[in-house]
Design a protein around this motif. Sequence first.
Motif, mmCIF file in Angstrom:
data_model
loop_
_atom_site.group_PDB
_atom_site.id
_atom_site.type_symbol
_atom_site.label_atom_id
_atom_site.label_comp_id
_atom_site.label_asym_id
_atom_site.label_seq_id
_atom_site.Cartn_x
_atom_site.Cartn_y
_atom_site.Cartn_z
ATOM 1 N N TRP A 44 2.955 9.673 -2.791
ATOM 2 C CA TRP A 44 1.899 10.287 -1.212
ATOM 3 C C TRP A 44 2.284 9.341 -0.549
ATOM 4 C CZ3 TRP A 44 -0.019 15.192 -2.000
ATOM 5 C CH2 TRP A 44 -0.068 15.203 -3.671
ATOM 6 N N ALA A 45 2.452 8.097 -0.538
ATOM 7 C CA ALA A 45 2.382 7.289 1.073
ATOM 8 C C ALA A 45 4.014 8.149 1.534
ATOM 9 C CB ALA A 45 2.559 6.091 0.226
ATOM 10 N N TYR A 46 4.951 8.141 1.327
ATOM 11 C CA TYR A 46 6.235 8.604 2.008
ATOM 12 C C TYR A 46 5.759 9.832 2.342
ATOM 13 C CZ TYR A 46 8.416 4.080 0.510
ATOM 14 O OH TYR A 46 8.426 3.063 0.532
ATOM 15 N N ASN A 91 3.921 9.662 5.690
ATOM 16 C CA ASN A 91 4.436 9.110 6.425
ATOM 17 C C ASN A 91 5.776 9.855 7.462
ATOM 18 O OD1 ASN A 91 4.320 5.656 6.969
ATOM 19 N ND2 ASN A 91 3.283 6.458 5.253
ATOM 20 N N TRP A 136 -7.019 4.932 -1.794
ATOM 21 C CA TRP A 136 -6.734 5.309 -3.470
ATOM 22 C C TRP A 136 -7.881 5.432 -4.931
ATOM 23 C CZ3 TRP A 136 -2.988 7.037 -2.347
ATOM 24 C CH2 TRP A 136 -1.664 6.718 -1.828
ATOM 25 N N GLU A 174 0.027 -1.419 0.001
ATOM 26 C CA GLU A 174 -0.121 0.010 -0.277
ATOM 27 C C GLU A 174 1.052 1.231 -0.095
ATOM 28 O OE1 GLU A 174 -3.427 -0.084 2.791
ATOM 29 O OE2 GLU A 174 -2.078 -2.192 3.712
ATOM 30 N N VAL A 175 1.714 1.455 0.493
ATOM 31 C CA VAL A 175 3.255 2.049 0.493
ATOM 32 C C VAL A 175 3.754 2.201 -0.660
ATOM 33 C CG1 VAL A 175 4.776 3.299 2.070
ATOM 34 C CG2 VAL A 175 3.350 2.905 3.150
ATOM 35 N N ILE A 199 -3.825 6.340 4.568
ATOM 36 C CA ILE A 199 -2.267 5.650 4.360
ATOM 37 C C ILE A 199 -1.906 5.361 5.553
ATOM 38 C CG2 ILE A 199 -0.269 6.302 3.313
ATOM 39 C CD1 ILE A 199 -2.694 7.693 2.134
ATOM 40 N N ARG A 226 2.596 2.947 -4.294
ATOM 41 C CA ARG A 226 1.783 4.790 -4.417
ATOM 42 C C ARG A 226 2.961 5.817 -4.022
ATOM 43 N NH1 ARG A 226 -0.942 2.453 -6.971
ATOM 44 N NH2 ARG A 226 -2.573 2.887 -8.203
ATOM 45 N N HIS A 257 0.029 10.284 9.540
ATOM 46 C CA HIS A 257 0.135 9.723 8.170
ATOM 47 C C HIS A 257 -1.650 8.632 8.536
ATOM 48 C CE1 HIS A 257 2.500 7.103 10.475
ATOM 49 N NE2 HIS A 257 1.980 6.067 10.386
#
Length: 449
Positions: A141-143, A146, A217, A134-135, A156, A138, A151
């Motif tokens: 945006w995910a990082y 985080n 997402w 999931e991270v 997220i 994408r 998050h």
Amino acid sequence: MNDTTPLAEAEPVLRTAKETRALRKGDAKGAAARLGWLDGLRGIAALLVAAHHFGLLNWWSWGKSFGEHFDLGIYAVMLFFLVSGYIVPASLERRGDVRGFWVGRIFRIYPLVIIVITLALVLLPKGYSAVPTEVTDRPFWAYLANLTLLHEMTNIASALGPMWTLCYEMVFYFFVSALFVKGLHRQSAPISLFFAGAALLLGAWVKPAMLTPHVAWIYPETTHNIILATVVVMVTGLVLILLGRPEVIRIGAMVLGALGTVLLFFNARACFYESMMILATMFAGTVIFRAEKRQIDRTLAVITCAFVLLAGFLVGYMYNRGEALQRDWTSTWQGFALPYVAAWATFGLGMLLRERRWPRVMTWLGSISYSVYVVHVPILWATWWFKDKVVHFPSTGFQRWSLPLVFFAAVLVASQLTYKLIEMPGQKLGKKVAKALERRAAEREQPSS
């Protein structure tokens, strides 16, 4: 003066750089002293989180049934939250320096998380990544989400599973900072009662992640907008705090407090009752500290803690059913309610023993507890890879214990290394940055000739 010294019943002191330096010079010895019982509790909680994720209970015939009715993860994190609530506001108030508090938090938390995630991505083989797809699917945006450590409040997934608790720690820091600059930091009891009451009354009514969809997402634009807005507001608040002028610090702290409020009440991924009980528990920890140091009425403190403890049990019984079980990863209502009560009992036992000298191994575990908390997930995946691809571990007899022994030994060794090589240098760098900011502030304070 030390971490446990009562403060004056006055407006919060946003000290000048000169005043802060003078205080620290006289307080260095007290600030350096560790509270052994808190270290011991942190060490226990960190090891139990690792044991929970490893599935250690399954090594016993009775473990599965026990785990369904007593979730080790809930027990450990609630114990962590009580400890944080007890000590974090005291640390800020001892300093009287919101900027110094945030510099310390940033350099305490971020270096280890960033380096461990990076190493996990680089070193762990495909199929055994500690970072969920999931991270990684994408990454931008995910990082980015985080990196805010908010998050879970932007829907997220965590880059490392246990990082979800850091989101609540961050929101707690926001609230503590805002309350301090407004002179409301002694109102821990009514705040704790408010959160616990909200959990009881609204636990089944307020839905999780109201600002973003359940599956982030599906509607990426909505989620991306929340992430971007969170980054902008959070950075703005922190920059205002780091500027160091008292009136600007107040504004920055209030900005962060407002951000935490919106995200917590409208977009946390967890069930509403769980989010509310986490904050109620942390502020109850603060209530205990204030009652112990006679900063608030002890009868009020007893009533508050009793109400929060009862609320934690009741919300588990009333709301931890059906779909909620999929969000907090428990199996039954008892899986939330019983460990919640047990966490309080453990904290109370720790307080009763606080004047005793705790075993050195437990205080050592406390000192590396943050490292244990962060590194055990990559170590866990590395252990599974080692078992599947390199060495066959016996599954019967006494030899079956070799796998958990390898795992825990690796976690402790790696945690000691990351503590020495990452945590300690990061904290030292944070102190240097804080001192540099103080010097600049002092220069601004000096009258021009």
